[in-house]
Scaffold this motif. Structure first.
Motif, PDB file in Angstrom:
ATOM      1  N   LEU A   1      -4.573   8.657  -8.837  1.00 21.85           N
ATOM      2  CA  LEU A   1      -5.340   8.952  -9.980  1.00 21.85           C
ATOM      3  C   LEU A   1      -6.837   8.833 -10.182  1.00 21.85           C
ATOM      4  CD1 LEU A   1      -2.436   7.917 -12.379  1.00 21.85           C
ATOM      5  CD2 LEU A   1      -3.336  10.200 -12.029  1.00 21.85           C
ATOM      6  N   PHE A   2      -7.232   7.873  -9.192  1.00 20.83           N
ATOM      7  CA  PHE A   2      -8.796   7.763  -9.139  1.00 20.83           C
ATOM      8  C   PHE A   2      -9.324   8.783  -7.989  1.00 20.83           C
ATOM      9  CE2 PHE A   2     -12.146   5.656  -6.735  1.00 20.83           C
ATOM     10  CZ  PHE A   2     -13.240   5.484  -7.924  1.00 20.83           C
ATOM     11  N   LYS A   3      -8.715   8.970  -6.931  1.00 21.03           N
ATOM     12  CA  LYS A   3      -9.206   9.682  -5.766  1.00 21.03           C
ATOM     13  C   LYS A   3      -9.025  11.156  -6.261  1.00 21.03           C
ATOM     14  CE  LYS A   3      -8.502   8.352  -1.789  1.00 21.03           C
ATOM     15  NZ  LYS A   3      -7.750   7.982  -0.385  1.00 21.03           N
ATOM     16  N   GLN A   4      -7.741  11.555  -6.399  1.00 18.97           N
ATOM     17  CA  GLN A   4      -7.365  12.924  -6.307  1.00 18.97           C
ATOM     18  C   GLN A   4      -6.419  12.932  -7.563  1.00 18.97           C
ATOM     19  OE1 GLN A   4      -5.911  13.132  -2.169  1.00 18.97           O
ATOM     20  NE2 GLN A   4      -7.504  15.094  -2.133  1.00 18.97           N
ATOM     21  N   PRO A   5      -6.626  12.866  -8.863  1.00 13.46           N
ATOM     22  CA  PRO A   5      -5.753  13.044  -9.890  1.00 13.46           C
ATOM     23  C   PRO A   5      -5.166  14.303 -10.021  1.00 13.46           C
ATOM     24  CG  PRO A   5      -8.130  13.144 -10.682  1.00 13.46           C
ATOM     25  CD  PRO A   5      -8.016  12.799  -9.228  1.00 13.46           C
ATOM     26  N   GLU A   6      -5.549  15.322  -9.415  1.00 14.72           N
ATOM     27  CA  GLU A   6      -4.695  16.555  -9.671  1.00 14.72           C
ATOM     28  C   GLU A   6      -3.499  16.688  -8.778  1.00 14.72           C
ATOM     29  OE1 GLU A   6      -7.845  17.366  -6.165  1.00 14.72           O
ATOM     30  OE2 GLU A   6      -7.692  16.011  -8.186  1.00 14.72           O
ATOM     31  N   ASP A   7      -3.748  15.711  -7.600  1.00 11.85           N
ATOM     32  CA  ASP A   7      -2.603  15.661  -6.777  1.00 11.85           C
ATOM     33  C   ASP A   7      -1.300  15.254  -7.252  1.00 11.85           C
ATOM     34  OD1 ASP A   7      -1.298  16.017  -3.984  1.00 11.85           O
ATOM     35  OD2 ASP A   7      -1.496  13.903  -3.951  1.00 11.85           O
ATOM     36  N   VAL A   8      -1.740  14.196  -8.186  1.00 14.84           N
ATOM     37  CA  VAL A   8      -0.467  13.535  -8.899  1.00 14.84           C
ATOM     38  C   VAL A   8      -0.005  14.296 -10.166  1.00 14.84           C
ATOM     39  CG1 VAL A   8      -0.103  11.497 -10.299  1.00 14.84           C
ATOM     40  CG2 VAL A   8      -1.438  11.028  -8.203  1.00 14.84           C
TER      41      VAL A   8
ATOM     42  N   TYR B   1       0.779  -1.175  -0.090  1.00 19.41           N
ATOM     43  CA  TYR B   1       0.015   0.069   0.071  1.00 19.41           C
ATOM     44  C   TYR B   1       0.688   1.192  -0.037  1.00 19.41           C
ATOM     45  CZ  TYR B   1      -3.578   3.289   1.112  1.00 19.41           C
ATOM     46  OH  TYR B   1      -4.695   4.286   1.155  1.00 19.41           O
ATOM     47  N   ASP B   2       1.939   1.237   0.559  1.00 22.16           N
ATOM     48  CA  ASP B   2       3.036   2.320   0.778  1.00 22.16           C
ATOM     49  C   ASP B   2       3.653   2.562  -0.472  1.00 22.16           C
ATOM     50  OD1 ASP B   2       2.045   2.920   3.329  1.00 22.16           O
ATOM     51  OD2 ASP B   2       3.455   1.534   4.239  1.00 22.16           O
ATOM     52  N   ASN B   3       3.590   1.699  -1.547  1.00 22.49           N
ATOM     53  CA  ASN B   3       4.339   1.607  -2.624  1.00 22.49           C
ATOM     54  C   ASN B   3       3.920   2.748  -3.621  1.00 22.49           C
ATOM     55  OD1 ASN B   3       4.127   0.445  -5.851  1.00 22.49           O
ATOM     56  ND2 ASN B   3       6.391  -0.019  -4.906  1.00 22.49           N
ATOM     57  N   LYS B   4       5.039   3.452  -4.404  1.00 24.80           N
ATOM     58  CA  LYS B   4       4.648   4.532  -5.083  1.00 24.80           C
ATOM     59  C   LYS B   4       3.687   3.962  -6.248  1.00 24.80           C
ATOM     60  CE  LYS B   4       8.454   6.494  -6.294  1.00 24.80           C
ATOM     61  NZ  LYS B   4       9.331   7.331  -6.982  1.00 24.80           N
ATOM     62  N   LEU B   5       4.037   3.015  -6.856  1.00 31.77           N
ATOM     63  CA  LEU B   5       3.232   2.674  -8.012  1.00 31.77           C
ATOM     64  C   LEU B   5       1.746   2.302  -7.543  1.00 31.77           C
ATOM     65  CD1 LEU B   5       2.619   1.588 -11.127  1.00 31.77           C
ATOM     66  CD2 LEU B   5       3.358  -0.605 -10.108  1.00 31.77           C
ATOM     67  N   LEU B   6       1.290   1.841  -6.519  1.00 26.41           N
ATOM     68  CA  LEU B   6      -0.079   1.637  -6.052  1.00 26.41           C
ATOM     69  C   LEU B   6      -0.692   2.706  -5.755  1.00 26.41           C
ATOM     70  CD1 LEU B   6      -2.191  -0.573  -5.501  1.00 26.41           C
ATOM     71  CD2 LEU B   6      -1.288  -0.618  -3.259  1.00 26.41           C
ATOM     72  N   GLN B   7       0.160   3.985  -4.983  1.00 24.12           N
ATOM     73  CA  GLN B   7      -0.342   5.106  -4.602  1.00 24.12           C
ATOM     74  C   GLN B   7      -0.539   5.942  -5.700  1.00 24.12           C
ATOM     75  OE1 GLN B   7      -1.024   6.644  -1.418  1.00 24.12           O
ATOM     76  NE2 GLN B   7      -1.352   4.558  -1.032  1.00 24.12           N
TER      77      GLN B   7
ATOM     78  N   ASN C   1       4.323  20.838 -11.101  1.00 15.61           N
ATOM     79  CA  ASN C   1       4.973  21.834 -10.258  1.00 15.61           C
ATOM     80  C   ASN C   1       6.171  21.564  -9.858  1.00 15.61           C
ATOM     81  OD1 ASN C   1       2.543  23.535 -10.960  1.00 15.61           O
ATOM     82  ND2 ASN C   1       1.551  22.892  -8.842  1.00 15.61           N
ATOM     83  N   GLY C   2       6.590  20.206 -10.010  1.00 13.99           N
ATOM     84  CA  GLY C   2       8.180  20.104  -9.712  1.00 13.99           C
ATOM     85  C   GLY C   2       8.157  19.126  -8.869  1.00 13.99           C
ATOM     86  N   VAL C   3       7.124  18.592  -8.109  1.00  7.78           N
ATOM     87  CA  VAL C   3       7.314  17.586  -7.120  1.00  7.78           C
ATOM     88  C   VAL C   3       7.309  16.222  -8.004  1.00  7.78           C
ATOM     89  CG1 VAL C   3       6.217  16.139  -5.201  1.00  7.78           C
ATOM     90  CG2 VAL C   3       5.910  18.750  -5.484  1.00  7.78           C
ATOM     91  N   ARG C   4       8.469  15.583  -8.020  1.00 10.72           N
ATOM     92  CA  ARG C   4       8.636  14.423  -8.964  1.00 10.72           C
ATOM     93  C   ARG C   4       9.078  13.121  -8.246  1.00 10.72           C
ATOM     94  NH1 ARG C   4      10.132  17.710 -13.530  1.00 10.72           N
ATOM     95  NH2 ARG C   4       8.555  19.304 -13.362  1.00 10.72           N
ATOM     96  N   LYS C   5       9.062  13.227  -6.750  1.00  6.85           N
ATOM     97  CA  LYS C   5       9.409  11.530  -6.309  1.00  6.85           C
ATOM     98  C   LYS C   5       8.212  11.333  -5.512  1.00  6.85           C
ATOM     99  CE  LYS C   5      14.270  12.952  -5.714  1.00  6.85           C
ATOM    100  NZ  LYS C   5      15.528  13.115  -4.924  1.00  6.85           N
ATOM    101  N   LYS C   6       7.350  11.786  -5.395  1.00 13.67           N
ATOM    102  CA  LYS C   6       6.149  11.539  -4.537  1.00 13.67           C
ATOM    103  C   LYS C   6       5.289  10.206  -5.072  1.00 13.67           C
ATOM    104  CE  LYS C   6       2.038  12.960  -1.865  1.00 13.67           C
ATOM    105  NZ  LYS C   6       1.374  14.242  -1.779  1.00 13.67           N
ATOM    106  N   TYR C   7       5.212  10.329  -6.565  1.00 15.05           N
ATOM    107  CA  TYR C   7       4.596   9.385  -7.555  1.00 15.05           C
ATOM    108  C   TYR C   7       5.370   8.834  -8.585  1.00 15.05           C
ATOM    109  CZ  TYR C   7       0.489  11.208  -4.788  1.00 15.05           C
ATOM    110  OH  TYR C   7      -0.335  11.538  -3.894  1.00 15.05           O
ATOM    111  N   VAL C   8       5.086   7.804  -8.948  1.00 15.31           N
ATOM    112  CA  VAL C   8       5.629   7.307 -10.449  1.00 15.31           C
ATOM    113  C   VAL C   8       5.624   8.321 -11.546  1.00 15.31           C
ATOM    114  CG1 VAL C   8       6.001   5.354 -12.107  1.00 15.31           C
ATOM    115  CG2 VAL C   8       5.160   4.873  -9.821  1.00 15.31           C
TER     116      VAL C   8
END
Length: 237
Positions: free
Chosen positions: A33-40, A22-28, A46-53
């Protein structure tokens, strides 16, 4: 010295940890992308490149799963597909069905790749007032199409197992699903009101439909030139 020899068990544990933790970046990435696609998407832009795949890696995975899905379809299910459920009222020869479908399967990944720049250009035109450049629009569709391709991989395997004869009808659900999901993510990314969403969606749909017709004609001409299909295949029975 190797402390833990490679076995089926620890290989499976590694794969599970990599893809299903569940803590894996791919699954997150998939969940968000289903719950809050704008966050990804917006975070990446905007430059946050390590939080998600990153979108390229995610798209590469999606293409791999799509290729696997096509392999399984051609290997185990082709004889079960019912073309009449999709084209029952159209007088086409079986050769036209088989050739067109085989052509679509063979170049399926290329079709998905082409969808990204085409959609990005149309989106950039439709949302030109939102100050996103063409590359940033491409990022949106890299993420959105990757999400849909991964989702459709799992849904397709269920459909093929449960009712393979209706797979062609099931595949048509991809289009309304694509439209609904993109309305959803664009609304969240650009903070659209209902009125703006309707207007932007109509304009996007018109431009995409015109482009789709043009590309379809071009593909049909290529199929004729290369001998994949013949005009005789489309003659009334």
């Amino acid at each position: 010295m190797i402390r833990n020899r490679l076995t089926i068990r620890n290989l499976f544990e590694h794969i599970s940890e990599t893809f299903f933790n569940y803590d894996n970046k791919l699954l997150q990435t998939f969940i968000q992308l289903f719950k809050q696609p704008e966050d990804v998407i917006v975070s990446y832009i905007n430059g946050v490149r390590k939080k998600y795949v990153n979108p390229i890696s995610f798209f590469g995975l999606a293409l791999t799963l799509t290729g696997l899905s096509i392999f399984l379809l051609k290997k185990f299910y082709m004889q079960h597909l019912d073309f009449s459920s999709l084209f029952g009222d159209i007088n086409l020869s079986q050769n036209a069905f088989d050739s067109s479908f085989s052509f679509g399967l063979e170049y399926n990944s290329l079709i998905y790749v082409a969808f990204i720049p085409i959609s990005a250009i149309i989106s950039w035109i439709v949302f030109i007032d939102k100050k996103y450049n063409l590359t940033e629009h491409a990022i949106i569709y890299l993420y959105s199409m990757s999400f849909l391709m991964v989702l459709m991989f799992f849904l397709a395997q269920i459909a093929l197992l449960v009712t393979p004869s209706n797979y062609m009808l099931f595949s048509l659900l991809l289009w309304p699903l694509m439209f609904i999901y993109h309305c959803y993510i664009l609304t969240r990314i650009f903070k659209l009101s209902l009125g703006s969403l309707i207007m932007k969606s109509m304009l996007f749909f018109i431009l995409f439909f015109v482009t789709y017709i043009g590309v379809s004609i071009l593909v049909f001409v290529i199929m004729l030139i290369t001998g994949v299909v013949n005009l005789e295949d489309f003659a009334p029975k």
